[in-house]
Design a protein around this motif. Sequence first.
Motif, short mmCIF file in Angstrom:
data_model
loop_
_atom_site.label_atom_id
_atom_site.label_comp_id
_atom_site.label_asym_id
_atom_site.label_seq_id
_atom_site.Cartn_x
_atom_site.Cartn_y
_atom_site.Cartn_z
N THR A 112 20.09 -3.80 7.42
CA THR A 112 20.51 -5.02 6.70
C THR A 112 19.62 -6.20 7.08
O THR A 112 19.89 -7.34 6.68
N ARG A 113 18.58 -5.94 7.84
CA ARG A 113 17.64 -7.00 8.26
C ARG A 113 16.30 -6.83 7.57
O ARG A 113 15.88 -5.71 7.28
N PRO A 114 15.60 -7.94 7.32
CA PRO A 114 14.20 -7.80 6.91
C PRO A 114 13.41 -7.15 8.04
O PRO A 114 13.59 -7.51 9.21
N SER A 115 12.59 -6.17 7.72
CA SER A 115 11.86 -5.43 8.74
C SER A 115 10.40 -5.29 8.36
O SER A 115 10.07 -5.16 7.17
N THR A 116 9.55 -5.31 9.34
CA THR A 116 8.12 -5.14 9.11
C THR A 116 7.58 -4.07 10.05
O THR A 116 7.83 -4.13 11.26
N ILE A 117 6.90 -3.10 9.49
CA ILE A 117 6.17 -2.15 10.33
C ILE A 117 4.80 -2.75 10.60
O ILE A 117 4.02 -2.99 9.66
N ILE A 173 -8.81 -0.75 0.86
CA ILE A 173 -7.48 -1.02 1.38
C ILE A 173 -6.68 -1.80 0.35
O ILE A 173 -7.17 -2.77 -0.24
N SER A 174 -5.45 -1.38 0.15
CA SER A 174 -4.60 -1.99 -0.88
C SER A 174 -3.87 -3.22 -0.35
O SER A 174 -3.89 -3.53 0.84
N LYS A 175 -3.18 -3.88 -1.25
CA LYS A 175 -2.16 -4.86 -0.86
C LYS A 175 -0.90 -4.06 -0.50
O LYS A 175 -0.87 -2.84 -0.60
N ASN A 176 0.13 -4.77 -0.07
CA ASN A 176 1.40 -4.14 0.27
C ASN A 176 2.44 -4.50 -0.78
O ASN A 176 2.51 -5.66 -1.22
N TYR A 177 3.26 -3.52 -1.19
CA TYR A 177 4.21 -3.72 -2.28
C TYR A 177 5.63 -3.45 -1.81
O TYR A 177 5.96 -2.34 -1.41
N ASN A 178 6.45 -4.50 -1.83
CA ASN A 178 7.84 -4.42 -1.42
C ASN A 178 8.71 -4.40 -2.68
O ASN A 178 8.58 -5.27 -3.55
N SER A 179 9.58 -3.38 -2.78
CA SER A 179 10.35 -3.22 -4.01
C SER A 179 11.70 -2.58 -3.71
O SER A 179 11.93 -2.08 -2.61
N VAL A 220 5.79 -4.92 4.85
CA VAL A 220 6.87 -5.91 4.81
C VAL A 220 7.99 -5.40 3.92
O VAL A 220 7.75 -5.04 2.77
N ALA A 221 9.21 -5.39 4.46
CA ALA A 221 10.34 -4.86 3.68
C ALA A 221 11.57 -5.74 3.87
O ALA A 221 12.05 -5.91 5.00
N LYS A 222 12.06 -6.30 2.79
CA LYS A 222 13.35 -6.98 2.84
C LYS A 222 14.44 -5.95 3.15
O LYS A 222 14.20 -4.75 3.13
N GLN A 224 17.04 -3.19 3.16
CA GLN A 224 17.31 -2.03 2.30
C GLN A 224 16.36 -1.99 1.08
O GLN A 224 16.78 -1.99 -0.07
N SER A 225 15.07 -1.93 1.39
CA SER A 225 14.06 -1.88 0.34
C SER A 225 12.91 -0.98 0.76
O SER A 225 12.89 -0.45 1.87
N LEU A 226 11.95 -0.81 -0.13
CA LEU A 226 10.78 0.02 0.12
C LEU A 226 9.54 -0.85 0.30
O LEU A 226 9.41 -1.90 -0.33
N SER A 227 8.65 -0.40 1.14
CA SER A 227 7.38 -1.10 1.36
C SER A 227 6.27 -0.06 1.33
O SER A 227 6.29 0.90 2.11
N GLU A 228 5.29 -0.25 0.44
CA GLU A 228 4.27 0.79 0.21
C GLU A 228 2.85 0.20 0.23
O GLU A 228 2.61 -0.90 -0.27
N SER A 229 1.95 0.98 0.80
CA SER A 229 0.53 0.65 0.81
C SER A 229 -0.28 1.93 0.65
O SER A 229 0.27 3.03 0.70
N TRP A 230 -1.58 1.77 0.47
CA TRP A 230 -2.47 2.94 0.39
C TRP A 230 -3.87 2.53 0.83
O TRP A 230 -4.22 1.34 0.83
N PHE A 231 -4.66 3.51 1.21
CA PHE A 231 -6.08 3.26 1.42
C PHE A 231 -6.86 4.53 1.12
O PHE A 231 -6.32 5.64 1.15
#
Length: 551
Positions: A112-117, A173-179, A220-222, A224-231
């Motif tokens: 339930t917290r914003p989380s960042t890997i 390297i991509s940007k990061n997408y939070n959804s 970066v993930a708000k 209960q959300s998904l955070s995706e990147s690629w390279f």
Amino acid sequence: MINKLRWKPVIGAAVLLLLAASILAYFFFFKTLHIQVNGMITDGNIELQAKDVRLKKIKSGTKSSIKSKDYFTIYQLSSTSLSRHYGTLTVTVRKLENNDMFVFTKFQNETTRPSTIDFSLSFKKPFTNYTVTRFHSEKIKHEHDSTLGVDPTSTPHGLVELKGDNAYANMVISKNYNSVPFVKQYSDTRKSQLRELIKETDETKITGQGQRIVIHMPHVAKRQSLSESWFLYSSQPLFQNMENFKEWEKHTLKEYKKINKWYTADGPFGKLPWSIEPSTKFGYGRYFALVHDRRYADHYEKTKERYFYDFILNSVANLLNYGAQLGKPIPTEITSTWLKNNYGITAPYYDTRFNEYIAIYLKRISKLFNIPEYQDIALFYADYLLDQMEKKNYIQTENGYIICDFYGNTQKKKTHASLNHSLGEMNFLLESYLETKKEAYLTAALHIKAGIEDIGDRWIKDNKDLWYQLNPDLTFHGTDYPLLTLEDLLKAQKNLEKVGVGRSLVFDRFITSKTQYLVNHNIEMTKAVITSLEEGGFGDLVKNYKNVSDY
């Protein structure tokens, strides 16, 4: 006075409790949780370690494609001291036949917290210096589109060159997408699924630590959300000629809405219209006008650069992510409220044009990479069109018929038929006939040709533009694409000559009228369209025309 004094300790205790509760709420709901994960990149893999976090492998597997193979691992992230589960991290390494690899990362924040890997990548090779060539995303004008609204996504972070003693690598390297996933369930087997984009972020940093280069890619993930990147990683230069990179950057900045940026192991996500269900103005989904990545193929044919080759193989793998569906029509997984309200159609349903794009791309890949089975698989679309005729999913005219644009099990009545769809279908059937000599393909194509010609000049508007669609009651509606239908018409005339039927005089009138409309309104045309007009005998209409672009 005594009573007031008695209340003071109570009030003080309440204030302290409220303060303590606020602090706890802040830490449990608002303060960002940081999770440190380190990755070590080799030429063919990525090894992960976590700091102060338990990283447990819970599932892994492989999936083969044409000229590539996926290796995926799902990790569970949890506290080392408390019984707290943070979420999962999925890493998919897509190894290409040339030893390059795409790496797709997906963090599912289940708290339930914003989380960042805090995701850091180092290398087994002894890289000691680097350069970054940025995509100039700041040059993109994120303007409002009448159909899509605003698309805030942009280009990748950049192209990274790594060097060291006897060591070299290139990365994109991509940007990061939070959804967050959005799903509308209609039944046990029917649903519409998409994503709502929360934010695209670009917090990538590269640092030198001693003899090591480290790439920091925060996920970066708000809550209960998904955070995706690629390279993309290669031990060889992705561009032999950096002028080709500059040309590609120019292309992506101009057509950023049509070129994929948000890639995942399951395929790319692109901006959707507002008319979708579930409803959101920032909806993104997997739709097939984007999956095929034809613009990479365009540039590869001209330049033969490794960068474009890699993205083509990635697109082939994305098509095969639909598994057994490849080789038969692929349904659209997102409901259009426009189709739902007018015809009762909900996802999944079939879009003729999108399947045409897939079939054409399969043929193209077959020729580019000598994969003959793709040429045969692509015929699924020609057979689908024959099936639509068997189902009588068409608008009847005096001498022919025009296949409806969409088909779905829930539809309550026939849909419209757009001119560009109809021409695309006819072209595909003509080309399929030339390849196979199957008479049913030619017969069907000529019926569509007759259907379009039966409507004749009624397709032409008073301002010389063409109508977009024909309704089942033979009325017209909609604004035609600037160039797509014109391209289809020019292609149709060539195909009709190839099969020995000869040019259509009606199509010639359409081409003339549409071109005059574009010239009269100074609408941008591409060099390819100008060349096709000249080759088709319409050069006088665009003689000395100035508003011409490369793409």
